[in-house]
Scaffold this active site. Structure first.
Site, PDB file in Angstrom:
ATOM      1  N   ARG A 147       0.839  -1.199   0.000  1.00 50.23           N
ATOM      2  CA  ARG A 147       0.000   0.000   0.000  1.00 50.23           C
ATOM      3  C   ARG A 147       0.877   1.252   0.000  1.00 50.23           C
ATOM      4  O   ARG A 147       2.071   1.192   0.242  1.00 50.23           O
ATOM      5  CB  ARG A 147      -0.908   0.015   1.242  1.00 50.23           C
ATOM      6  CG  ARG A 147      -2.002  -1.026   1.198  1.00 50.23           C
ATOM      7  CD  ARG A 147      -2.766  -1.103   2.493  1.00 50.23           C
ATOM      8  NE  ARG A 147      -1.953  -1.637   3.574  1.00 50.23           N
ATOM      9  CZ  ARG A 147      -2.344  -1.771   4.840  1.00 50.23           C
ATOM     10  NH1 ARG A 147      -3.551  -1.376   5.195  1.00 50.23           N
ATOM     11  NH2 ARG A 147      -1.552  -2.282   5.746  1.00 50.23           N
ATOM     12  N   LYS A 180       2.615   1.794   7.351  1.00 51.39           N
ATOM     13  CA  LYS A 180       3.037   0.968   8.484  1.00 51.39           C
ATOM     14  C   LYS A 180       3.996   1.731   9.383  1.00 51.39           C
ATOM     15  O   LYS A 180       4.567   2.756   9.012  1.00 51.39           O
ATOM     16  CB  LYS A 180       3.721  -0.307   7.982  1.00 51.39           C
ATOM     17  CG  LYS A 180       2.823  -1.188   7.142  1.00 51.39           C
ATOM     18  CD  LYS A 180       1.564  -1.618   7.850  1.00 51.39           C
ATOM     19  CE  LYS A 180       1.789  -2.772   8.787  1.00 51.39           C
ATOM     20  NZ  LYS A 180       0.474  -3.271   9.321  1.00 51.39           N
ATOM     21  N   TYR A 233      -0.114   3.981  10.678  1.00 54.27           N
ATOM     22  CA  TYR A 233      -0.454   2.946  11.668  1.00 54.27           C
ATOM     23  C   TYR A 233       0.790   2.721  12.513  1.00 54.27           C
ATOM     24  O   TYR A 233       1.883   2.530  11.977  1.00 54.27           O
ATOM     25  CB  TYR A 233      -0.826   1.623  10.989  1.00 54.27           C
ATOM     26  CG  TYR A 233      -2.196   1.598  10.347  1.00 54.27           C
ATOM     27  CD1 TYR A 233      -3.354   1.808  11.099  1.00 54.27           C
ATOM     28  CD2 TYR A 233      -2.344   1.313   8.998  1.00 54.27           C
ATOM     29  CE1 TYR A 233      -4.606   1.771  10.523  1.00 54.27           C
ATOM     30  CE2 TYR A 233      -3.596   1.268   8.404  1.00 54.27           C
ATOM     31  CZ  TYR A 233      -4.730   1.493   9.171  1.00 54.27           C
ATOM     32  OH  TYR A 233      -5.973   1.444   8.594  1.00 54.27           O
ATOM     33  N   HIS A 271       0.551   0.994  16.135  1.00 52.27           N
ATOM     34  CA  HIS A 271       0.369  -0.181  17.016  1.00 52.27           C
ATOM     35  C   HIS A 271       1.501  -0.264  18.035  1.00 52.27           C
ATOM     36  O   HIS A 271       2.236  -1.243  18.113  1.00 52.27           O
ATOM     37  CB  HIS A 271       0.272  -1.467  16.183  1.00 52.27           C
ATOM     38  CG  HIS A 271      -0.923  -1.475  15.279  1.00 52.27           C
ATOM     39  ND1 HIS A 271      -2.214  -1.645  15.750  1.00 52.27           N
ATOM     40  CD2 HIS A 271      -1.039  -1.301  13.939  1.00 52.27           C
ATOM     41  CE1 HIS A 271      -3.073  -1.580  14.746  1.00 52.27           C
ATOM     42  NE2 HIS A 271      -2.387  -1.367  13.636  1.00 52.27           N
ATOM     43  N   GLU A 302      -4.621   4.228  14.082  1.00 50.31           N
ATOM     44  CA  GLU A 302      -5.548   3.321  14.783  1.00 50.31           C
ATOM     45  C   GLU A 302      -6.117   3.905  16.060  1.00 50.31           C
ATOM     46  O   GLU A 302      -7.073   3.360  16.602  1.00 50.31           O
ATOM     47  CB  GLU A 302      -4.880   1.966  15.061  1.00 50.31           C
ATOM     48  CG  GLU A 302      -3.818   1.954  16.165  1.00 50.31           C
ATOM     49  CD  GLU A 302      -2.431   2.387  15.661  1.00 50.31           C
ATOM     50  OE1 GLU A 302      -2.309   2.815  14.502  1.00 50.31           O
ATOM     51  OE2 GLU A 302      -1.472   2.309  16.453  1.00 50.31           O
ATOM     52  N   SER A 307     -11.389  -3.007   7.924  1.00 49.48           N
ATOM     53  CA  SER A 307     -12.363  -4.041   8.304  1.00 49.48           C
ATOM     54  C   SER A 307     -13.372  -4.256   7.178  1.00 49.48           C
ATOM     55  O   SER A 307     -13.851  -5.370   6.964  1.00 49.48           O
ATOM     56  CB  SER A 307     -13.105  -3.642   9.586  1.00 49.48           C
ATOM     57  OG  SER A 307     -12.238  -3.715  10.692  1.00 49.48           O
ATOM     58  N   THR A 317     -18.303  -3.974  11.684  1.00 45.63           N
ATOM     59  CA  THR A 317     -17.924  -3.554  10.333  1.00 45.63           C
ATOM     60  C   THR A 317     -17.535  -4.750   9.459  1.00 45.63           C
ATOM     61  O   THR A 317     -18.058  -4.919   8.354  1.00 45.63           O
ATOM     62  CB  THR A 317     -16.753  -2.569  10.408  1.00 45.63           C
ATOM     63  OG1 THR A 317     -17.117  -1.505  11.282  1.00 45.63           O
ATOM     64  CG2 THR A 317     -16.426  -1.993   9.046  1.00 45.63           C
ATOM     65  N   SER A 340     -25.745 -14.235  19.837  1.00 45.77           N
ATOM     66  CA  SER A 340     -24.549 -15.067  19.990  1.00 45.77           C
ATOM     67  C   SER A 340     -24.486 -15.612  21.412  1.00 45.77           C
ATOM     68  O   SER A 340     -24.309 -14.860  22.364  1.00 45.77           O
ATOM     69  CB  SER A 340     -23.300 -14.243  19.682  1.00 45.77           C
ATOM     70  OG  SER A 340     -22.144 -14.995  19.937  1.00 45.77           O
ATOM     71  N   ASP A 374      -6.177 -11.439  14.280  1.00 46.92           N
ATOM     72  CA  ASP A 374      -5.211 -10.427  14.730  1.00 46.92           C
ATOM     73  C   ASP A 374      -5.397 -10.076  16.204  1.00 46.92           C
ATOM     74  O   ASP A 374      -4.533  -9.447  16.813  1.00 46.92           O
ATOM     75  CB  ASP A 374      -5.263  -9.169  13.833  1.00 46.92           C
ATOM     76  CG  ASP A 374      -6.599  -8.472  13.888  1.00 46.92           C
ATOM     77  OD1 ASP A 374      -7.608  -9.106  14.268  1.00 46.92           O
ATOM     78  OD2 ASP A 374      -6.667  -7.277  13.555  1.00 46.92           O
ATOM     79  N   MET A 380      -5.101  -9.380   5.875  1.00 51.09           N
ATOM     80  CA  MET A 380      -5.854  -9.686   4.653  1.00 51.09           C
ATOM     81  C   MET A 380      -5.859  -8.536   3.636  1.00 51.09           C
ATOM     82  O   MET A 380      -5.748  -8.783   2.429  1.00 51.09           O
ATOM     83  CB  MET A 380      -7.286 -10.092   5.011  1.00 51.09           C
ATOM     84  CG  MET A 380      -7.345 -11.406   5.773  1.00 51.09           C
ATOM     85  SD  MET A 380      -9.004 -11.797   6.335  1.00 51.09           S
ATOM     86  CE  MET A 380      -9.853 -12.035   4.796  1.00 51.09           C
TER      87      MET A 380
END
Ligand SMILES: NC(=O)c1ccc[n+]([C@@H]2O[C@H](COP(=O)([O-])OP(=O)(O)OC[C@H]3O[C@@H](n4cnc5c(N)ncnc54)[C@H](O)[C@@H]3O)[C@@H](O)[C@H]2O)c1
Length: 370
Positions: free
Chosen positions: A15, A74, A93, A95, A117, A133, A177, A219, A269, A300
């Site tokens: 990306r 990233k 991102y 993390h 995020e 998502s 989502t 659920s 994840d 993904m």
């Protein structure tokens, strides 16, 4: 401001953080855009496409040295972190919670590190995670349909069925989502679809959205057991914010699934909601347990970098424009959602979860804004 867009160097990352449309929007707002040569290649964007909207193409050293705002996808890798300098804004991102080493490097750099995020609206939604998502949800069904092919190890089922032969059965755990987007793709393919969630409002929304084409179920372990046994394709799409994914499908239930059924656990994840799932890569995405094909790819969207680049940048561009136009401090003051994106600010860790991972207390952002 000079806005720099480096080529992503994380293995497999295709990306890019800005499209030509975004470069034009920044230029129209009076900014200078510098893109590293070849940065858009993995997403099918040529250098010429950027040049055509007035962006300048540069080498990596030149770009990092000049950029006041660096847009990335990233987190900075070892070769990139030392390039950051005091006062430079990094928007990507990050993390950081599981990466104390990188947090320390960002702190030492004196840069302003804003994480996609953690940008969060007042209603709790995470606008820069949502597009990924959406991609993962739709892709889960496309990939699941592929692995249901006999030659791929699956049951040999066409999800749409044909006249005289029933449709395939898709069970989706989680109606957020990713789950709603999986439902949309599964309905589009003509499958027989059931969606489960613990939140009745989410189920109400799904019921409205698909006007009766999707079965909605609460659920709980009883319902999960009933539907999972008859699933051809099981999609895991649950999330409890900030926590490990709840384990809804124990290995004993996997063993009762149909031979050649497929599990795509998007929530891998966060640890996954199926006991037998483990993270896999796009190069080697599946393995078989108890005769059931398991797909556990943790990134993904990387399979479809072009779509993912456009989806991501549609969401990030308004914030990038705000950072470039107002500067980081004024943008954070004006936009509380963007302010929550601040992780490390000129040597101070300002995000509580990130500070906690270092065993420290966060510095209040207000104290840094002056
Ligand atoms: N693998 C990938 O490449 C990839 C890509 C994007 C997102 N994700 C992951 O997908 C997951 C889902 O993300 P999202 O954006 O859809 O989250 P979301 O918050 O929009 O939706 C999660 C849903 O799970 C529901 N849920 C919680 N506990 C449940 C339970 N016990 N049973 C059923 N439903 C339950 C919630 O009520 C919510 O509706 C996250 O873990 C996210 O990180 C993975």
């Amino acid at each position: 401001m000079i806005v720099g867009v480096p080529r992503e160097i994380k293995p497999g990352e295709q990306r890019v953080a800005l499209t030509p449309a975004g470069a034009r929007a920044l230029a129209e707002a009076g900014h200078r855009v510098v893109v590293e040569r070849g940065a858009g290649g993995g997403s099918g964007i040529r250098d010429d496409d950027y040049a055509a909207v007035g962006a300048e193409l540069a080498g990596v050293d030149d770009l990092w040295a000049r950029a006041e705002l660096v847009l990335k996808v990233k987190e900075p890798l070892e070769g990139e972190a030392p390039r950051l300098r005091a006062g430079q804004i990094l928007f990507t991102y990050l993390h950081l919670a599981p990466a104390p080493g990188l947090t320390r490097a960002l702190r030492a750099s004196g840069a302003i590190a804003m994480a996609y995020e953690t940008v969060q609206r007042a209603d709790g939604s995470l606008p820069l995670l949502t597009p990924m998502s959406e991609v993962a949800g739709r892709l889960a069904v496309q990939e699941g349909a592929f692995y249901l092919g006999r030659a791929r190890g699956g049951r040999g089922i066409l999800l749409a069925g044909v006249p005289g032969v029933p449709r395939g059965n898709v069970v989706i755990l989680g109606a957020g989502t990713a789950g709603q987007n999986a439902a949309r793709a599964a309905v589009g393919l003509g499958a027989d679809v059931a969606v489960l969630d613990v939140n009745p409002d989410r189920l109400r929304h799904v019921d409205d959205l698909f006007a009766g084409r999707v079965v909605t179920l609460m659920s709980n372990s009883y319902n999960v057991e009933q539907v999972v046994r008859r699933a051809d394709l099981l999609v895991g799409a649950v999330l409890v914010a900030g926590a490990r994914a709840p384990r809804l499908v124990p290995k004993e239930l996997v063993a009762q699934m149909k031979e050649g059924a497929v599990i795509v656990d998007i929530s891998v994840d966060q640890g996954g909601c199926v006991e037998t799932i483990r993270p896999t890569t796009l190069l080697d995405p599946v393995y078989v347990v108890s005769g059931v094909v398991h797909y556990g790819v943790a990134n993904m969207p990387a399979l479809v970098p072009r779509t993912s680049t456009f989806a991501l940048t549609n969401a990030t561009l308004p914030y990038a424009l705000e950072l470039a136009t107002r500067g980081a401090a004024a943008a954070a003051r004006a936009n509380p959602a963007l302010a929550r994106g601040a992780n490390v600010w000129r040597g101070q860790v300002v995000h509580p979860a990130v500070a906690e991972s270092l065993g420290e207390r966060a510095t209040p952002l207000e104290a840094c804004l002056g």
